[in-house]
Design an enzyme around this catalytic site. Structure first.
Site, mmCIF file in Angstrom:
data_model
loop_
_atom_site.group_PDB
_atom_site.id
_atom_site.type_symbol
_atom_site.label_atom_id
_atom_site.label_comp_id
_atom_site.label_asym_id
_atom_site.label_seq_id
_atom_site.Cartn_x
_atom_site.Cartn_y
_atom_site.Cartn_z
ATOM 1 N N GLY A 1 42.003 34.484 38.076
ATOM 2 C CA GLY A 1 41.045 33.995 37.080
ATOM 3 C C GLY A 1 39.605 34.390 37.352
ATOM 4 C CG ASN B 1 45.520 42.207 27.470
ATOM 5 O OD1 ASN B 1 45.321 41.345 28.335
ATOM 6 N ND2 ASN B 1 46.256 43.283 27.710
ATOM 7 C CG HIS C 1 46.116 47.572 30.707
ATOM 8 N ND1 HIS C 1 47.230 46.851 31.081
ATOM 9 C CD2 HIS C 1 46.265 48.815 31.232
ATOM 10 C CE1 HIS C 1 48.028 47.635 31.796
ATOM 11 N NE2 HIS C 1 47.466 48.824 31.902
HETATM 12 C C1 GRF Z 1 42.437 42.135 35.875
HETATM 13 O O1 GRF Z 1 42.328 43.353 36.541
HETATM 14 C C2 GRF Z 1 42.923 42.326 34.465
HETATM 15 O O2 GRF Z 1 42.520 43.511 33.882
HETATM 16 C C3 GRF Z 1 44.405 42.357 34.643
HETATM 17 O O3 GRF Z 1 44.669 41.402 35.643
HETATM 18 C C4 GRF Z 1 43.539 41.283 36.481
HETATM 19 C C5 GRF Z 1 43.186 39.839 36.533
HETATM 20 O O4 GRF Z 1 42.254 39.556 37.517
HETATM 21 N N1 GRF Z 1 45.079 42.222 33.401
HETATM 22 P P1 GRF Z 1 41.600 38.114 37.592
HETATM 23 O O5 GRF Z 1 42.725 37.088 37.533
HETATM 24 O O6 GRF Z 1 40.663 37.971 36.423
HETATM 25 O O7 GRF Z 1 40.874 38.066 38.894
#
Ligand code: GRF
Length: 192
Positions: free
Chosen positions: A13, A103, A105
């Site tokens: 998060g 989203n 990615h």
């Molecule tokens: C991020 O790199 C996002 O792009 C991917 O998962 C990761 C989540 O990181 N989908 P965090 O939980 O926000 O630290």
């Protein structure tokens, strides 16, 4: 109308925290709740620290969709941001929020997307493919993984000495810099 934005996250998060901090003090955007599919995800600790309520629903609830939709309606939610959320978004949720689910990615889609391509796996695949660039893709969500219309991309260099961990750091830096601003612009424009 002040948009009410729900954040969905399955893991640490850090993006959720970054987004909430970016908008703190901005009365034009509200983030009333965080939803997760993992009761032990670190995002719940961050939520407590940030004073934002967070809730866990089961994988089945997300797959079925209606319970989530009712819950979001109780909070008058009109946008959903997926920030490291790993489950597919089911039809009832998509139909209730058309073009209102975004989203992020951690790669340059359409490369390195789809089922199983998340977190470390993405950066590992980038290294194995000998890519010289990676980056982030922010896109609308549809019924396929990582497939909706692209809103924004940003690129980072991948050097021969980079590892999945160092790429993850570069990608996170891009996420922190751009994701809140893109949310601000997309949500702001849709409400005009
Ligand atoms: C991020 O790199 C996002 O792009 C991917 O998962 C990761 C989540 O990181 N989908 P965090 O939980 O926000 O630290």
């Amino acid at each position: 109308m002040t948009p009410k934005i729900a954040l969905f996250a399955s893991g640490s998060g850090s993006n959720v925290e970054n987004i909430i901090r970016y908008f703190s003090g901005n009365k034009n955007f509200e983030f009333p709740l965080i939803l997760s599919n993992k009761p032990d995800a670190f995002v719940h600790e961050r939520a407590k620290m940030l004073g934002v309520p967070s809730f866990t629903f089961s994988r089945d609830d997300f797959a079925e969709g209606h319970k989530i939709v009712s819950f979001l309606k109780e909070y008058d939610i009109n946008f959903i941001i997926l920030a490291g959320f790993l489950l597919k978004i089911s039809a009832p949720i998509l139909e209730t929020f058309p073009n209102k689910i975004i989203n992020i990615h951690p790669a340059l889609l359409p490369k390195f997307g789809g089922r199983g391509m998340y977190g470390h796996h993405v950066h590992q695949a980038v290294v194995e493919a000998g890519e010289t660039q990676s980056g982030i893709t922010i896109h609308y969500v549809n019924e396929q993984y990582d497939d909706g219309n692209v809103i924004f991309q940003a690129v980072c260099e991948v050097l021969p000495e980079d590892t999945p961990e160092t790429i993850a750091e570069k990608v996170h830096a891009l996420e922190y810099l751009h994701f809140p601003k893109v949310i601000e612009s997309v949500v702001g424009n849709q409400l005009k």
